[in-house]
Design a protein around this motif. Structure first.
Motif, PDB file in Angstrom:
ATOM      1  N   MET A   1       0.761  -1.325   0.247  1.00 49.37           N
ATOM      2  CA  MET A   1       0.264  -0.141   0.264  1.00 49.37           C
ATOM      3  C   MET A   1       0.989   1.206   0.048  1.00 49.37           C
ATOM      4  SD  MET A   1      -3.172   1.203   3.048  1.00 49.37           S
ATOM      5  CE  MET A   1      -1.679   1.065   4.772  1.00 49.37           C
ATOM      6  N   TYR A   2       0.263   2.174  -0.564  1.00 48.70           N
ATOM      7  CA  TYR A   2       1.188   3.348  -1.325  1.00 48.70           C
ATOM      8  C   TYR A   2       0.409   4.674  -0.285  1.00 48.70           C
ATOM      9  CZ  TYR A   2       4.398   1.201  -3.983  1.00 48.70           C
ATOM     10  OH  TYR A   2       4.635   0.023  -4.179  1.00 48.70           O
ATOM     11  N   GLN A   3       0.910   5.343   0.128  1.00 53.05           N
ATOM     12  CA  GLN A   3       0.195   6.563   1.118  1.00 53.05           C
ATOM     13  C   GLN A   3       0.971   8.513   0.602  1.00 53.05           C
ATOM     14  OE1 GLN A   3      -0.191   6.810   4.919  1.00 53.05           O
ATOM     15  NE2 GLN A   3      -2.666   8.041   5.480  1.00 53.05           N
ATOM     16  N   LEU A   4       0.331   8.591   0.193  1.00 55.76           N
ATOM     17  CA  LEU A   4       0.273  10.737   0.232  1.00 55.76           C
ATOM     18  C   LEU A   4       1.093  10.772   1.401  1.00 55.76           C
ATOM     19  CD1 LEU A   4      -1.699  11.993  -2.882  1.00 55.76           C
ATOM     20  CD2 LEU A   4       0.917  10.966  -2.920  1.00 55.76           C
ATOM     21  N   PRO A   5       1.855  11.867   1.574  1.00 61.81           N
ATOM     22  CA  PRO A   5       2.077  12.410   2.894  1.00 61.81           C
ATOM     23  C   PRO A   5       1.361  13.721   2.832  1.00 61.81           C
ATOM     24  CG  PRO A   5       4.203  13.285   1.300  1.00 61.81           C
ATOM     25  CD  PRO A   5       2.888  11.742   0.607  1.00 61.81           C
ATOM     26  N   LYS A   6       1.682  13.779   4.483  1.00 66.34           N
ATOM     27  CA  LYS A   6       1.393  15.273   5.185  1.00 66.34           C
ATOM     28  C   LYS A   6       2.212  16.727   3.845  1.00 66.34           C
ATOM     29  CE  LYS A   6      -2.150  13.739   7.838  1.00 66.34           C
ATOM     30  NZ  LYS A   6      -3.430  14.651   8.056  1.00 66.34           N
ATOM     31  N   VAL A   7       1.363  17.567   3.853  1.00 70.52           N
ATOM     32  CA  VAL A   7       2.630  18.751   3.319  1.00 70.52           C
ATOM     33  C   VAL A   7       1.861  19.621   3.657  1.00 70.52           C
ATOM     34  CG1 VAL A   7       3.302  17.022   1.222  1.00 70.52           C
ATOM     35  CG2 VAL A   7       1.277  18.713   1.311  1.00 70.52           C
ATOM     36  N   LEU A   8       3.044  20.786   3.784  1.00 69.15           N
ATOM     37  CA  LEU A   8       2.530  22.314   4.264  1.00 69.15           C
ATOM     38  C   LEU A   8       1.538  22.940   3.312  1.00 69.15           C
ATOM     39  CD1 LEU A   8       5.068  23.265   5.951  1.00 69.15           C
ATOM     40  CD2 LEU A   8       3.036  22.384   6.955  1.00 69.15           C
ATOM     41  N   GLU A   9       1.200  23.520   3.071  1.00 70.11           N
ATOM     42  CA  GLU A   9      -0.091  24.688   2.043  1.00 70.11           C
ATOM     43  C   GLU A   9       0.831  25.073   1.399  1.00 70.11           C
ATOM     44  OE1 GLU A   9      -3.270  27.531   2.300  1.00 70.11           O
ATOM     45  OE2 GLU A   9      -3.785  26.446   3.352  1.00 70.11           O
ATOM     46  N   GLY A  10       0.652  25.157   0.442  1.00 70.76           N
ATOM     47  CA  GLY A  10       1.797  25.240  -0.231  1.00 70.76           C
ATOM     48  C   GLY A  10       2.860  25.028  -1.122  1.00 70.76           C
ATOM     49  N   TRP A  11       3.338  24.046  -0.604  1.00 70.01           N
ATOM     50  CA  TRP A  11       3.942  22.851  -0.706  1.00 70.01           C
ATOM     51  C   TRP A  11       3.812  21.823  -1.749  1.00 70.01           C
ATOM     52  CZ3 TRP A  11       9.380  22.798   2.022  1.00 70.01           C
ATOM     53  CH2 TRP A  11       9.828  24.004   2.341  1.00 70.01           C
ATOM     54  N   ALA A  12       4.430  21.136  -2.589  1.00 64.40           N
ATOM     55  CA  ALA A  12       4.026  20.513  -3.888  1.00 64.40           C
ATOM     56  C   ALA A  12       4.845  18.967  -3.084  1.00 64.40           C
ATOM     57  CB  ALA A  12       4.985  20.422  -5.302  1.00 64.40           C
ATOM     58  N   ILE A  13       4.015  17.473  -3.110  1.00 66.65           N
ATOM     59  CA  ILE A  13       4.706  16.521  -2.581  1.00 66.65           C
ATOM     60  C   ILE A  13       5.087  16.075  -3.672  1.00 66.65           C
ATOM     61  CG2 ILE A  13       3.509  14.703  -2.779  1.00 66.65           C
ATOM     62  CD1 ILE A  13       0.986  15.066  -2.337  1.00 66.65           C
ATOM     63  N   GLN A  14       6.882  15.806  -3.143  1.00 65.47           N
ATOM     64  CA  GLN A  14       7.746  15.510  -3.577  1.00 65.47           C
ATOM     65  C   GLN A  14       8.304  13.609  -3.408  1.00 65.47           C
ATOM     66  OE1 GLN A  14      11.010  17.752  -3.100  1.00 65.47           O
ATOM     67  NE2 GLN A  14      10.143  19.055  -3.082  1.00 65.47           N
ATOM     68  N   SER A  15       7.080  12.932  -2.750  1.00 62.34           N
ATOM     69  CA  SER A  15       7.313  11.461  -2.659  1.00 62.34           C
ATOM     70  C   SER A  15       6.047  10.923  -2.252  1.00 62.34           C
ATOM     71  CB  SER A  15       8.527  11.336  -1.042  1.00 62.34           C
ATOM     72  OG  SER A  15       8.133  11.851  -0.115  1.00 62.34           O
ATOM     73  N   VAL A  16       6.688   9.382  -2.331  1.00 64.45           N
ATOM     74  CA  VAL A  16       5.069   8.570  -1.573  1.00 64.45           C
ATOM     75  C   VAL A  16       5.937   7.765  -0.458  1.00 64.45           C
ATOM     76  CG1 VAL A  16       5.368   7.130  -3.128  1.00 64.45           C
ATOM     77  CG2 VAL A  16       3.443   7.081  -1.983  1.00 64.45           C
ATOM     78  N   ILE A  17       4.571   7.660   0.748  1.00 62.52           N
ATOM     79  CA  ILE A  17       5.475   6.366   1.755  1.00 62.52           C
ATOM     80  C   ILE A  17       5.026   5.218   1.348  1.00 62.52           C
ATOM     81  CG2 ILE A  17       5.129   6.005   3.900  1.00 62.52           C
ATOM     82  CD1 ILE A  17       4.613   8.933   4.300  1.00 62.52           C
TER      83      ILE A  17
END
Length: 69
Positions: free
Chosen positions: A1-17
Motif C-alpha cells: 500500500m502507498y500513501q501520500l504524505p501530509k505537506v504544508l499548504e503551498g508545498w508540492a508533494i515530492q515523495s510517497v510513503i
C-alpha cells in the motif's frame, strides 16, 4: 500500500510513503531514475492501493500517477 504524505499548504508533494504488510514505512522520492519510484507507478497502475494523506483510498489513482514525472 502507498500513501501520500501530509505537506504544508503551498508545498508540492515530492515523495510517497510505502507501507509494507508488517507496517514498515519507507519514503520513495519522485525521481524517475529511482527504481522504487518506477515500481510504485507500475504497481498503482496495476491496482495497488494509493491513499491520500488522510488515509482515504484514491479511487482514480491512475489519473494522479499520470500527473507525475
Amino acid at each position: 500500500m502507498y500513501q501520500l504524505p501530509k505537506v504544508l499548504e503551498g508545498w508540492a508533494i515530492q515523495s510517497v510513503i510505502r507501507i509494507d504488510e508488517d507496517g514498515k514505512q519507507s519514503s520513495i522520492p519522485f525521481d524517475p531514475a529511482n527504481t522504487d519510484y518506477a515500481n510504485f507507478k507500475k504497481e498503482v497502475l496495476a491496482g495497488a492501493e494509493l491513499q491520500d494523506a488522510d488515509g482515504n483510498v484514491m479511487t482514480d489513482a491512475s489519473a494522479y500517477i499520470a500527473t507525475l514525472p
